[in-house]
Design an enzyme around this catalytic site. Structure first.
Site, PDB file in Angstrom:
ATOM      1  N   LYS B  69      40.419  29.464   1.614  1.00  0.00           N
ATOM      2  CA  LYS B  69      40.095  29.422   3.056  1.00  0.00           C
ATOM      3  C   LYS B  69      40.644  30.673   3.737  1.00  0.00           C
ATOM      4  CE  LYS B  69      40.653  26.188   6.992  1.00  0.00           C
ATOM      5  NZ  LYS B  69      41.258  24.927   7.426  1.00  0.00           N
ATOM      6  N   SER B 145      38.232  21.818   9.946  1.00  0.00           N
ATOM      7  CA  SER B 145      38.008  23.229  10.009  1.00  0.00           C
ATOM      8  C   SER B 145      37.726  23.877   8.641  1.00  0.00           C
ATOM      9  CB  SER B 145      39.195  23.934  10.655  1.00  0.00           C
ATOM     10  OG  SER B 145      40.349  23.710   9.906  1.00  0.00           O
ATOM     11  N   SER B 169      41.443  18.439   8.693  1.00  0.00           N
ATOM     12  CA  SER B 169      40.594  19.578   8.343  1.00  0.00           C
ATOM     13  C   SER B 169      40.270  19.780   6.873  1.00  0.00           C
ATOM     14  CB  SER B 169      41.209  20.868   8.891  1.00  0.00           C
ATOM     15  OG  SER B 169      41.074  20.883  10.296  1.00  0.00           O
TER      16      SER B 169
END
Lengths: 95, 476
Positions: B69, B145, B169
């Site tokens: 990420k 997210s 997330s």
């Protein structure tokens, strides 16, 4: 709890974010709604409750005061938007 | 089946028996990206795709690529949190999880996964680079997210990935994309090198195609780190030993406060069927109460935004990232942050600053910390008599893009089932457990007490191996 435009202006100064008039307008409505929702927690009785400052029972996590190697000046400055010698360069601070 | 469609453990077996090479695996990922990335947009800065040639040959992961990420620092590779304010930031160090992965022989994939800017969001629509799409329905969000990580794994554009979870997330995008996502116990995985959102809530965790992969990855990234003073010195178990496929006699708590109005009836049915499945496998289930559930979202949006406002104060144009043209220092700060941050980032920073400011601190921040204690105690009470808690991950399946962007509060409310977990610091996983009639995945959440990831892997793996949900792939 309501949040008026003057409070938002003050908070945006604290947060060092310049807001445009349209932003201020929009945010005022949104923050008002969010705070209204958040106000739910004001009804709870929390008199004898300790705040959860830390979720795990660890405290005073220290290391020995022994110097260790860190990043080189070169590495630290590598991402600088503006630099001069071994310094970050910024607009004049002292008038 | 093409290499990229296999799980990590299948590929590790093939690598060990020399049936394939890391280069071939990476090639198959690149081929998949060529085919589907234009539709899925799981990755950012895609023009920087390249072949990785370095990995530790002695490591157990044997050069297997992993997707990271965009908020986890990878030395020498751009890490921008999908924000304009960190444009071109190239970290001078690796996050601890990256060092651990490299030591274990992983290949850090050349592209970073898309995310909501600074992890502020539940849909990946707040990314500076634009939203990723849900591989099951390209008009829907992949969740957030860690939407990019989840979409990459679901579309086989990644073998496995790391995400981060502050209020859901990892788990919510995993549920929306039909993959596995685990948030470890707070303090289990080092946060050193994770660009901080909320320091008392953030955790890095695996997003994978099945539970076994999550167990392998968790073991590698977990552990005490002297560089993270909130990491805990508790031994890391070999989580692969928890994959016993036996849950006979386990006691499962079903929180009654989670099954109220607002929960989509299709999701409710699917979750209830999943619970019945667990019972058929030998566990018993009973209704339990988490009485402070309704206060979790408001408490979170005070604490998380307060911590975020503090953590994001460093983005000021001085040392890295974007700097606005200005005439004096104050203007530089204010314009850099005005131009560099997106709307959601500004909203949260302002909310957090307000909650901490003079005159409001007691009513908001301090009060929220006390309610947080009550929420934590709710879970501790239940775990006295139950081995785990099972619930939905999200009140709805993946929603359409643009559906919730006009109303931030509506977006916040979709976190209701995941948020309490971060507030209490306990571990939780999302595993696929069905599909809606429209073909959207539904996730089952399994929670356990602090540092009991073994229980989670045991229950999750047993369910998975007695169902076929994890084998279904989207048609892209």
């Amino acid at each position: 709890m309501s949040i008026d435009k003057d409070t938002i202006k003050h908070v945006s100064h604290l947060a060092r974010i310049e807001l445009q008039p349209e932003e201020l307008e929009k945010l005022s409505g949104q923050l008002h709604d969010i705070l209204g929702f958040i106000d739910k927690i004001s009804v709870l009785n929390i008199e004898n409750v300790a705040p959860a400052s830390h979720i795990l029972p660890i405290s005073n996590v220290l290391r020995e005061d022994k110097p260790q190697s860190s990043l080189s000046t070169e590495k630290v400055l590598a991402n600088a938007p503006s630099k001069k010698g071994s310094y970050f360069s910024v607009p004049k601070i002292i008038e | 089946m093409e290499l990229n469609k296999l799980t990590a453990h299948q590929l590790l077996d093939q690598l060990a028996s020399k049936k394939t090479t890391p280069e071939a695996i990476e090639e198959s990922l690149h081929a998949q990206i060529k085919k589907t990335e234009q539709k899925v947009r799981a990755y950012v800065r895609s023009d920087e795709i390249k072949k990785i040639t370095k990995y530790n040959p002695a490591g157990q992961l044997q050069g297997l690529p992993i997707t990271i990420k965009d908020n986890i620092c990878t030395q020498g590779a751009k890490t921008e949190c999908c924000s304009k304010i960190l444009t071109d930031f190239c970290p001078p160090y690796d996050a601890t999880v990256i060092s651990k992965l490299k030591a274990a022989g992983a290949e850090i994939f050349s592209l970073k996964a898309n995310m909501d800017e600074f992890a502020f969001g539940s849909s990946t629509e707040n990314s500076y680079y634009g939203p990723s799409a849900n591989p099951w329905n390209l008009e829907c969000v992949p969740g957030g997210s860690s939407g990019g990580s989840a979409a990459a794994v679901a579309s086989d554009e990644a073998i496995w990935a790391l995400g981060s979870d502050t209020g859901g997330s990892i788990r919510q995008p995993a549920a929306f994309c039909g993959v596995v996502g685990l948030k470890p116990t707070y303090g289990r995985v080092s946060r050193f090198g994770l660009i901080a959102f909320a320091s008392s809530l953030d955790q890095i965790g695996p997003i994978t195609k099945d539970v076994e992969d999550a167990a392998i990855l968790s073991k590698i990234i977990s552990g005490y780190d002297p560089c993270d003073s909130t990491s805990v010195n508790v031994a890391v178990a070999d989580y692969t030993k928890s994959l016993t496929k036996d849950i006979k006699g386990l006691k499962i708590g079903i929180p009654k406060e989670y099954f109220v109005q607002g929960l989509d009836p299709e999701v409710k049915t699917i979750i209830e069927e999943a619970i019945q499945k667990l019972q058929s496998l030998g566990a018993t289930s009973k209704s339990v109460s988490l009485p402070h559930t309704e206060y979790a979202v408001p408490v979170y949006y005070i604490i998380a935004t307060a911590e975020a406002s503090s953590n994001l104060a460093r983005f000021d144009g001085v040392q890295y990232g974007y700097r606005a043209k200005s005439e004096n220092l104050m203007q530089m700060y204010k314009l850099t942050r005005a131009q560099g941050f997106g709307d959601e980032a500004k909203r949260r920073i302002l909310l957090g600053t307000f909650a901490l400011s003079h005159g409001y601190y007691d009513a908001y921040y301090l009060r929220a910390l006390k309610v947080r204690t009550l929420i934590k105690q709710d879970f501790e009470q239940v775990f006295k008599d139950f081995d785990c808690i099972v619930s939905p991950v999200s009140p709805t399946p993946a929603f359409k893009m643009g559906e919730r962007t006009a109303d931030p509060l509506k977006m916040y409310l979709s976190d209701i089932y995941t948020i309490s977990v971060n507030l209490a610091g306990i571990p939780a996983i999302s595993i696929p457990c069905g599909f809606t009639k429209k073909g959207l995945p539904v996730g089952l959440q399994i929670m356990a007490k602090h540092f009991d990831e073994e229980m989670i892997f045991r229950v999750a793996h047993t369910f998975e191996q007695n169902t076929e949900w994890h084998k279904v792939k989207p048609k892209l």
